[in-house]
Design a protein around this motif. Sequence first.
Motif, PDB file in Angstrom:
ATOM      1  N   GLU A   1       0.819  -1.214   0.000  1.00  0.00           N
ATOM      2  CA  GLU A   1       0.000   0.000   0.000  1.00  0.00           C
ATOM      3  C   GLU A   1       0.854   1.266   0.000  1.00  0.00           C
ATOM      4  N   GLY A   2       2.075   1.178   0.544  1.00  0.00           N
ATOM      5  CA  GLY A   2       2.913   2.369   0.639  1.00  0.00           C
ATOM      6  C   GLY A   2       3.983   2.459  -0.433  1.00  0.00           C
TER       7      GLY A   2
ATOM      8  N   ARG B   1      14.947   7.243   0.139  1.00  0.00           N
ATOM      9  CA  ARG B   1      13.916   8.248   0.435  1.00  0.00           C
ATOM     10  C   ARG B   1      13.401   8.885  -0.851  1.00  0.00           C
ATOM     11  N   VAL B   2      14.299   9.075  -1.805  1.00  0.00           N
ATOM     12  CA  VAL B   2      13.946   9.762  -3.037  1.00  0.00           C
ATOM     13  C   VAL B   2      12.935   8.982  -3.874  1.00  0.00           C
ATOM     14  N   THR B   3      12.842   7.663  -3.668  1.00  0.00           N
ATOM     15  CA  THR B   3      11.907   6.855  -4.463  1.00  0.00           C
ATOM     16  C   THR B   3      10.794   6.244  -3.614  1.00  0.00           C
ATOM     17  N   ARG B   4      10.550   6.833  -2.449  1.00  0.00           N
ATOM     18  CA  ARG B   4       9.505   6.282  -1.583  1.00  0.00           C
ATOM     19  C   ARG B   4       8.110   6.500  -2.178  1.00  0.00           C
ATOM     20  N   SER B   5       7.890   7.652  -2.788  1.00  0.00           N
ATOM     21  CA  SER B   5       6.540   7.937  -3.277  1.00  0.00           C
ATOM     22  C   SER B   5       6.318   7.307  -4.644  1.00  0.00           C
TER      23      SER B   5
ATOM     24  N   ARG C   1       8.060   8.938 -12.162  1.00  0.00           N
ATOM     25  CA  ARG C   1       8.862   9.928 -12.891  1.00  0.00           C
ATOM     26  C   ARG C   1      10.236   9.333 -13.234  1.00  0.00           C
ATOM     27  N   LEU C   2      10.808   8.620 -12.264  1.00  0.00           N
ATOM     28  CA  LEU C   2      12.121   8.023 -12.509  1.00  0.00           C
ATOM     29  C   LEU C   2      12.027   6.927 -13.566  1.00  0.00           C
TER      30      LEU C   2
ATOM     31  N   ILE D   1      10.984  14.181  -6.924  1.00  0.00           N
ATOM     32  CA  ILE D   1      10.027  14.493  -7.988  1.00  0.00           C
ATOM     33  C   ILE D   1      10.485  15.707  -8.793  1.00  0.00           C
ATOM     34  N   GLN D   2      10.922  16.743  -8.095  1.00  0.00           N
ATOM     35  CA  GLN D   2      11.343  17.965  -8.792  1.00  0.00           C
ATOM     36  C   GLN D   2      12.565  17.689  -9.664  1.00  0.00           C
TER      37      GLN D   2
END
Length: 989
Positions: A280-281, A523-527, A533-534, A569-570
């Motif tokens: 789920e996360g 952390r950068v790919t948690r969402s 985007r990556l 994301i940015q």
Amino acid sequence: MMAVAAGKEKTKALWRLEPKARLSPLDARHAQDELADVAAAAAEDELPRLARFLSAKGPVQDFLAAVFDLSPFLRDLARRRPQILDALFDETVEERLAAIGQAIAMAPRAEGVSEQSLMMELRQFKAEAHFLIALAELAGVSETVLTVRRLSSLADASIRAAVDFLLRDAHGQGKLKLVDPENPTLKSGWVLLGMGKLGANELNFSSDIDLVVFFDPFAPAVIDPLDATELFSRLTRRLVRILQDRTEHGYVFRTDLRLRPDPGSTPLAIPVEAALNYYEGRGQNWERAAMIKARPVAGDIAAGEAFLKELQPYVWRKYMDYAAIADVHSIKRQIHAHKGHGEVAVKGHNVKLGRGGIREIEFFVQTQQLIAGGRFPELRGRETVPMLGELAGRNWITAEARDVLANQYWFLRRVEHAVQMVADEQTHMLPEDDEGLERIARMLAYKDAETFAAAFRAALLQVEGHYAALFEAAPELSAGVGNLVFTGDVDDPDTLQTLHRLGFQRPSDICRVIRTWHFGRYRVTRSAEARERLTELTPALLEAFGKTRRADEALMRFDEFLSGLPAGIQLFSLLQSNPGLLRLMATIMGAAPRLAAIITRRPHVFDGLLDPALLTELPNRAYLSARLAAFIDGDRAYEDVLDRLRIFAAEQKFLIGVRLLAGSIDATRAGRAFSDLADLTIGAALEAVSAEFAQRHGRIAGGRVALLGMGKLGSRELTAGSDVDLILLYDHDEDAEDSDGERPLAPSHYFARMTQRLIAAVSAPTAEGVLYELDLRLRPSGNKGPVATHVGSFRKYQRQEAWTWEQMALTRARAIAGDASLGAELEAEVAAILALPRDAAKVRADAGEMRKLIEEEKPAHDLWDIKLIPGGLIDLEFIAQVATITGRLTGAERTPGTAETLARLAPDYADATTTRELCDAYSLYLSVTQMIRLCLTSAFDKNDVPPGLADLLLAATDLPDFGVLEAHLKETSQKVRKDFDLLLRGKRS
């Protein structure tokens, strides 16, 4: 004759498998020999009816002979165990498979059963079932749809038998307390989900089985929830051993557990709650697609069903909106749909993963399911072909697409089975040789390879036509890149080829790294949005890194960089929309380890690249001063100021370097920018130290402090990795005694202590690193003298005691910070000292002797040791310094910069040609050293130059080839040494 015929008819009637397909062997004589060998084995094993049957003539015997000629695996199994064939006199294939299934189910219940005996029995049962399933498909009496179901049922039965045994064993050892030992899986909490083809009941002939294993630590059978992870992981490890270890009896099924959440960092068995939280996360798109086929195959089936039910909202999105479609297409963006370009090769084609292959049909179905399954539960089925029917029934696809893809799916599955039946190998590749392809054609009852190839090619083209049409609106990769598939946990063969073609030497490692991004471990790919985007950026990223010609190193450095970023994301959006910035990032990662190390250790410095004006704004003193003032503005604690100075300097060093790398500034401007940055930040550190020191010790009456920049700082020629040479000078009222603070100090102690505090403030490592490494050895008397020098002592020393080399060093002195009036006085004093009359011959002799001593004590490593080589930077600096202190320059004002000094050599000292040669040489050396020091942290090794750095050096020097650059350096150094000898030693070399 009639009696013989009747006997044949009777014998034929006993055989319970009547082939419908007519197979042709590759070699008829060899086929009969193989059949005779099996008949002999039957006779040896006392199976007379089988021996007689195989020795007779007829279509069944011809069929078996062809099978044994075409499939070494089936032939060898028939030789070893002719009983398998003999059983078909008494039972049909279906009846025999049912009996084997029952025997497998009873195996763990047998009295005295052990792990070893169970392993032996499962292998023997599996081998027999495998043989019969293959024989029935080759005979044409079983459709492929039945074959895959039989293979899946065999796997289910084998897994369940092993699981039952292991649960009972754990119960017997007191590790579990089963609710019902006769029904060991009941409320055991051990959940085994079959994934992929096993979950869909679509196993291929030599398939691995994909399992995901979860457990409920609070299930009734679990004694200690805290011990559950270790217990179920251990049981899972034993399960894998029971199923896949090769023994003298073979293996049951190769077992793959890598589809579990984040397999690189999770145990073999995962708590249900942790799994749900993960999906789920952090669950990925491909994991959503994979869960479509998930099916509880063994263990606590009820718990497995409950788990899948709870997971439904994650897999099946409620509303079919554009975000959901984009979500599905983000998987597609990793796959290159060829859209029919180019001829499809048959030899060596991957039936599963290649163009128009099985994977494309499965993906076609799964993407439609993901889009529509949230609204229509009937589209949530696991099996591929039935779902084609459901999709057509709801008009998601045309009836033509349904019929074509269904027919070709089963055709391709038959081809896949034939390929695997040859030697029981988990391969999906058609043979690359003529005989191998002919073998497959005949196993599929084609008359020859050419006929089969035509049918196969037509099937692939039909499939890829429908597949490509599904994604016509989806963004494609650059033309001709090829497959880039990083879903799942197994390397895609075409992707490995694509990566190799792009320039990666270790494509499998690259796949592993990219899958790490997908698992959201950073952390950068948690969402989910960042991962998508990556995912979209990855093809362009790989192309850009590939062009660095150190692609593997570049991507590994980028991976390190990602691991430290707080969010992405940015960044990913910016790189995607700005190809120039992406190329710059690739250059940094591939050619500039120093810069890559900076942004890896301090990802925040990358924020500066987000400024759209970065490459157009010049980093001059005014620009840097304004930015620094804003950055340290406000009432800040002393330590905070020092930390912010470190942060600012690191970011600006990086950005100056990036400008140099991108070609928006040249080496000369970079040297000035690096020097201005040092002036400003060290000056700010001096202000902070002075204020902090005064709080405790007060101030000295009339006290003033100034810093003289020496060496490359003084000449404004710093590089990215330069140390900073300084002299701290002070002055005060003549009658000043002690400072006026609560802990007063005498002037000499006051300024010495304050200098020590400055050294610590600038050079001591903190969490934000080091501001600069300071070198104070150019002060009067060097390391033997006090760290802070009174201006009077400085004046006296320089006028009466300084050695020639110290006055040469003084030519580059420049007031960089501190009290402005004292700085101006020092500049005037330095100019006056340098203008003193000197014995020019002695100065030249001293300089020549010093240069000789340096060469003896610190010889150059090679031509690329540009500072130390004969005719290198030191020679040029010595020429400029000697000219300065012997008055051989044009113009009245002193210039600390080496380049400016060389340009002002007096005509009676150096003719115009010599001056131009020396200036050109310095420009060349500066361009090369600035770039090398910017990019590398270690010494330059010409045998291991990153290709990207070689390109940067050629761009900076405007030369066409690395060999030409090296020859130019050699020629230049020889000219400089000739001029050095003439100007300083008075001789021609």
